[in-house]
Design an enzyme around this catalytic site. Structure first.
Site, short mmCIF file in Angstrom:
data_model
loop_
_atom_site.label_atom_id
_atom_site.label_comp_id
_atom_site.label_asym_id
_atom_site.label_seq_id
_atom_site.Cartn_x
_atom_site.Cartn_y
_atom_site.Cartn_z
N ASP A 144 0.86 -1.19 0.00
CA ASP A 144 0.00 0.00 0.00
C ASP A 144 0.90 1.23 0.00
O ASP A 144 2.10 1.16 0.29
CB ASP A 144 -0.87 -0.02 1.27
N SER A 145 0.28 2.38 -0.24
CA SER A 145 1.03 3.63 -0.20
C SER A 145 1.51 3.97 1.21
O SER A 145 2.42 4.78 1.37
CB SER A 145 0.14 4.76 -0.70
N GLY A 168 -2.80 9.29 -3.42
CA GLY A 168 -4.12 9.64 -3.94
C GLY A 168 -4.20 10.97 -4.67
O GLY A 168 -5.20 11.27 -5.31
N CYS A 182 -4.24 -1.16 -1.93
CA CYS A 182 -4.37 0.28 -2.08
C CYS A 182 -5.24 0.51 -3.31
O CYS A 182 -4.89 0.08 -4.42
CB CYS A 182 -3.00 0.91 -2.28
N ASN A 183 -6.36 1.16 -3.12
CA ASN A 183 -7.28 1.41 -4.24
C ASN A 183 -6.64 2.28 -5.30
O ASN A 183 -6.85 2.09 -6.49
CB ASN A 183 -8.56 2.07 -3.73
N THR A 184 -5.83 3.25 -4.85
CA THR A 184 -5.21 4.18 -5.79
C THR A 184 -4.25 3.43 -6.73
O THR A 184 -4.25 3.65 -7.94
CB THR A 184 -4.46 5.28 -5.01
N GLU A 209 -6.15 9.35 9.85
CA GLU A 209 -4.79 9.31 10.41
C GLU A 209 -4.69 10.14 11.68
O GLU A 209 -3.82 9.90 12.52
CB GLU A 209 -3.77 9.73 9.35
N CYS A 218 -11.29 2.99 -0.39
CA CYS A 218 -9.98 3.44 0.08
C CYS A 218 -9.70 2.61 1.33
O CYS A 218 -10.59 2.41 2.16
CB CYS A 218 -10.01 4.93 0.43
N HIS A 276 -8.28 3.25 3.95
CA HIS A 276 -8.44 3.94 5.24
C HIS A 276 -9.90 3.88 5.73
O HIS A 276 -10.16 4.01 6.92
CB HIS A 276 -8.07 5.42 5.12
N1 DGL Z 1 -4.43 3.65 0.77
C1 DGL Z 1 -4.84 4.54 -0.27
C2 DGL Z 1 -6.06 3.95 -1.03
O1 DGL Z 1 -6.57 2.89 -0.69
C3 DGL Z 1 -5.16 5.93 0.25
C4 DGL Z 1 -4.00 6.73 0.76
C5 DGL Z 1 -3.22 7.51 -0.29
O2 DGL Z 1 -3.70 8.53 -0.80
O3 DGL Z 1 -2.09 7.10 -0.57
O4 DGL Z 1 -6.48 4.55 -1.99
#
Ligand code: DGL
Length: 273
Positions: free
Chosen positions: A19-20, A52, A82-84, A161, A193, A195
């Site tokens: 993930d990011s 993102g 990570c969705n992004t 966060e 996302c 989060h």
């Molecule tokens: N974890 C990222 C997602 O699922 C969101 C955080 C980011 O912007 O890197 O999209």
């Protein structure tokens, strides 16, 4: 490649999750609950988060670097948590190797198609995820006649966060973002996302009881269980090992990580890229 160089997978190899930053720990948490015998290597690019708001080219090059790090450690399955990254770099990652790849967008889309009663689906995520249109495409690949309403919610990641999971400010922000989506009469909402699973109770209150929430962390864990069983690669016994790699240890990192993981967050190693 010469045949003697091809090494077969075995069930004791770990699952690689990346993930990011720390968001993908919600996927690790779901994996530990559903697949308690599996070892997991996690990579979070904490020095370069957030993704993102970055360009497709930058997200792709960072994501490929992380995936290759995990492939070099012989993971038997890669999970894009990570969705992004899944929105813009899933193909580039799948092209790196023959290792199977699962991602939260494909998982979330198929769970939403199963959950919807009236075919009206909302999607929330980061700007890059929503701008990519990846959820709409994944949903329409499964079912063409769906109505899809998408909304970027950039303020939700920093609020999570900050630990403001039940705070009135977060409720107001979520209500503001969700208003146009809810006005479309959706019956299902994808938390697009990693989060957002931490905001599930709050978002559930804002959306109301008539809207089913889809948590793609939980869904991708179920898909991983099935995929490993189908390929004879599941590992049920033994003591699993969990290794966490990050590119930086920012302020409050451990506390935030523990919140996402739901357990002590230790054995963290820094990879100084
Ligand atoms: N974890 C990222 C997602 O699922 C969101 C955080 C980011 O912007 O890197 O999209």
């Amino acid at each position: 490649m010469a045949l003697w160089l091809v090494r077969a997978m075995d069930s004791s190899q770990p699952i690689g999750v990346f993930d990011s930053g720390v968001g993908g720990l919600t996927v690790v948490r779901a994996l530990i609950e559903r697949l308690p015998g599996e070892s997991i290597l996690y990579f979070g690019d904490t020095a370069r988060v957030p993704y993102g708001v970055k360009s497709v080219a930058t997200v792709t090059s960072y994501a490929v670097q992380m995936a290759q790090f995990l492939l070099d450690r012989r993971v038997k399955l890669l999970i894009i948590a990570c969705n992004t990254i899944a929105a813009v770099a899933a193909q580039a990652i799948a092209a790196l190797s023959d290792t199977p790849v699962l991602d939260v967008i494909a998982a979330g889309a198929s769970a939403a198609v199963r959950a919807t009663r009236g075919g009206r689906i909302g999607v929330i995520g980061t700007l890059t995820t929503i701008n990519s249109g990846a959820y709409e495409q994944a949903l329409r690949r499964e079912r063409e006649d769906l109505f899809v309403s998408s909304q970027a919610c950039p303020l939700l990641v920093p609020l999570v966060e900050e630990g403001w999971l039940t705070h009135e400010v977060t409720r107001q922000v979520a209500a503001e973002y969700l208003a146009p989506v809810l006005a479309q009469g959706i019956d299902t909402l994808i938390l697009g996302c990693t989060h957002y699973p931490l905001l599930q109770p709050l978002i559930g209150c804002v959306a109301g009881p008539g809207v089913a929430l889809v948590d793609s962390a939980e869904t991708v864990a179920r898909q991983a269980l099935r995929l490993l069983a189908d390929r004879g690669l599941g590992c049920a016994g033994g003591k699993p090992r969990y290794e966490f790699y990050v590119t930086d240890v920012p302020l409050r990192f451990r506390a935030i990580g523990e919140q996402f993981l739901g357990r002590p967050f230790d054995h963290v190693q820094v990879v100084p890229w």
